[in-house]
Write a protein that holds these residues in place. Sequence first.
Motif, PDB file in Angstrom:
ATOM      1  N   LEU A  47      -1.712  11.444  -4.969  1.00  0.00           N
ATOM      2  CA  LEU A  47      -1.942  10.862  -3.641  1.00  0.00           C
ATOM      3  C   LEU A  47      -2.326   9.395  -3.741  1.00  0.00           C
ATOM      4  O   LEU A  47      -1.826   8.562  -2.971  1.00  0.00           O
ATOM      5  CB  LEU A  47      -3.028  11.647  -2.908  1.00  0.00           C
ATOM      6  CG  LEU A  47      -2.638  13.045  -2.432  1.00  0.00           C
ATOM      7  CD1 LEU A  47      -3.839  13.751  -1.801  1.00  0.00           C
ATOM      8  CD2 LEU A  47      -1.490  12.970  -1.427  1.00  0.00           C
ATOM      9  N   ARG A  48      -3.209   9.072  -4.661  1.00  0.00           N
ATOM     10  CA  ARG A  48      -3.637   7.675  -4.805  1.00  0.00           C
ATOM     11  C   ARG A  48      -2.483   6.790  -5.253  1.00  0.00           C
ATOM     12  O   ARG A  48      -2.352   5.641  -4.807  1.00  0.00           O
ATOM     13  CB  ARG A  48      -4.804   7.579  -5.796  1.00  0.00           C
ATOM     14  CG  ARG A  48      -6.108   8.149  -5.273  1.00  0.00           C
ATOM     15  CD  ARG A  48      -7.147   8.257  -6.385  1.00  0.00           C
ATOM     16  NE  ARG A  48      -8.319   9.004  -5.965  1.00  0.00           N
ATOM     17  CZ  ARG A  48      -9.462   8.446  -5.559  1.00  0.00           C
ATOM     18  NH1 ARG A  48      -9.581   7.126  -5.524  1.00  0.00           N
ATOM     19  NH2 ARG A  48     -10.486   9.198  -5.208  1.00  0.00           N
ATOM     20  N   THR A  49      -1.649   7.312  -6.138  1.00  0.00           N
ATOM     21  CA  THR A  49      -0.496   6.535  -6.599  1.00  0.00           C
ATOM     22  C   THR A  49       0.458   6.255  -5.447  1.00  0.00           C
ATOM     23  O   THR A  49       0.955   5.131  -5.291  1.00  0.00           O
ATOM     24  CB  THR A  49       0.245   7.282  -7.726  1.00  0.00           C
ATOM     25  OG1 THR A  49      -0.662   7.546  -8.795  1.00  0.00           O
ATOM     26  CG2 THR A  49       1.401   6.453  -8.261  1.00  0.00           C
ATOM     27  N   ILE A  50       0.708   7.263  -4.626  1.00  0.00           N
ATOM     28  CA  ILE A  50       1.595   7.083  -3.475  1.00  0.00           C
ATOM     29  C   ILE A  50       0.994   6.097  -2.479  1.00  0.00           C
ATOM     30  O   ILE A  50       1.662   5.157  -2.016  1.00  0.00           O
ATOM     31  CB  ILE A  50       1.871   8.438  -2.793  1.00  0.00           C
ATOM     32  CG1 ILE A  50       2.695   9.336  -3.716  1.00  0.00           C
ATOM     33  CG2 ILE A  50       2.598   8.223  -1.459  1.00  0.00           C
ATOM     34  CD1 ILE A  50       2.799  10.772  -3.232  1.00  0.00           C
ATOM     35  N   ILE A  51      -0.277   6.300  -2.143  1.00  0.00           N
ATOM     36  CA  ILE A  51      -0.920   5.492  -1.106  1.00  0.00           C
ATOM     37  C   ILE A  51      -1.091   4.041  -1.535  1.00  0.00           C
ATOM     38  O   ILE A  51      -0.936   3.117  -0.728  1.00  0.00           O
ATOM     39  CB  ILE A  51      -2.291   6.104  -0.733  1.00  0.00           C
ATOM     40  CG1 ILE A  51      -2.086   7.452  -0.039  1.00  0.00           C
ATOM     41  CG2 ILE A  51      -3.090   5.159   0.158  1.00  0.00           C
ATOM     42  CD1 ILE A  51      -3.363   8.246   0.163  1.00  0.00           C
ATOM     43  N   ILE A  52      -1.409   3.822  -2.814  1.00  0.00           N
ATOM     44  CA  ILE A  52      -1.688   2.460  -3.282  1.00  0.00           C
ATOM     45  C   ILE A  52      -0.419   1.705  -3.666  1.00  0.00           C
ATOM     46  O   ILE A  52      -0.209   0.565  -3.241  1.00  0.00           O
ATOM     47  CB  ILE A  52      -2.664   2.497  -4.477  1.00  0.00           C
ATOM     48  CG1 ILE A  52      -4.027   3.027  -4.030  1.00  0.00           C
ATOM     49  CG2 ILE A  52      -2.811   1.099  -5.100  1.00  0.00           C
ATOM     50  CD1 ILE A  52      -4.988   3.306  -5.172  1.00  0.00           C
TER      51      ILE A  52
END
Length: 204
Positions: free
Chosen positions: A142-147
């Motif tokens: 999720l963090r990789t996608i969002i950032i």
Amino acid sequence: GRIAYTHNIAIILGALAPNKGVFLMFNDFKDVRVLTRMALGLAVLIVCSYLSFPLWGFPAPITMQTFALCLIGLVYKPKQALAIILLYLLLGAVGLPVFAGGRGGFASFVGPAGGYLFSFPIAYTLLSVFKGKKPSFVSYALRTIIITVPIVTVMGIWGFVQFAQMDLTKAVTTALIFVPGDILKAVVSGFLADRLQVVTRHFN
């Protein structure tokens, strides 16, 4: 072969780290184990950059380059991730064929994919900073996608407009084609990074 020039990367990093130069701020680079891991990350990034698939009619190829960058952002500390990415861009800038499709040279930065190259140190260093302290596949993905996906996509659009002379509508449409693949690579890298922490935590 194509990746023969990665043989001396550890030596390059080792030479730069102790000196009062570009890596002066990175005191932890004096650890040989850290340098070895960084050299491995750089080599993986170079190899993955060769795994590219051109799309007919599109200015940038689909590449595993961003997959490797996601792993680097998730596995390495922020300073280490930033140093790997900057050295990678430097090697490409001086002409070594390390970019997607075996490209290299300063012209790559002002070509159609230039916006993506400029996005790398921003997007994936921020990922390393905000990846969280506890390894978790779901959190990593999720963090990789969002950032990373928004930053890479927006700067890719900017590069298409600035360097490929696309109108904004076409640039947005073109950049969005790469988003599903970027999301998939983010998910897979999150899974692998979670598993790799079992090994890499012994070297931090």
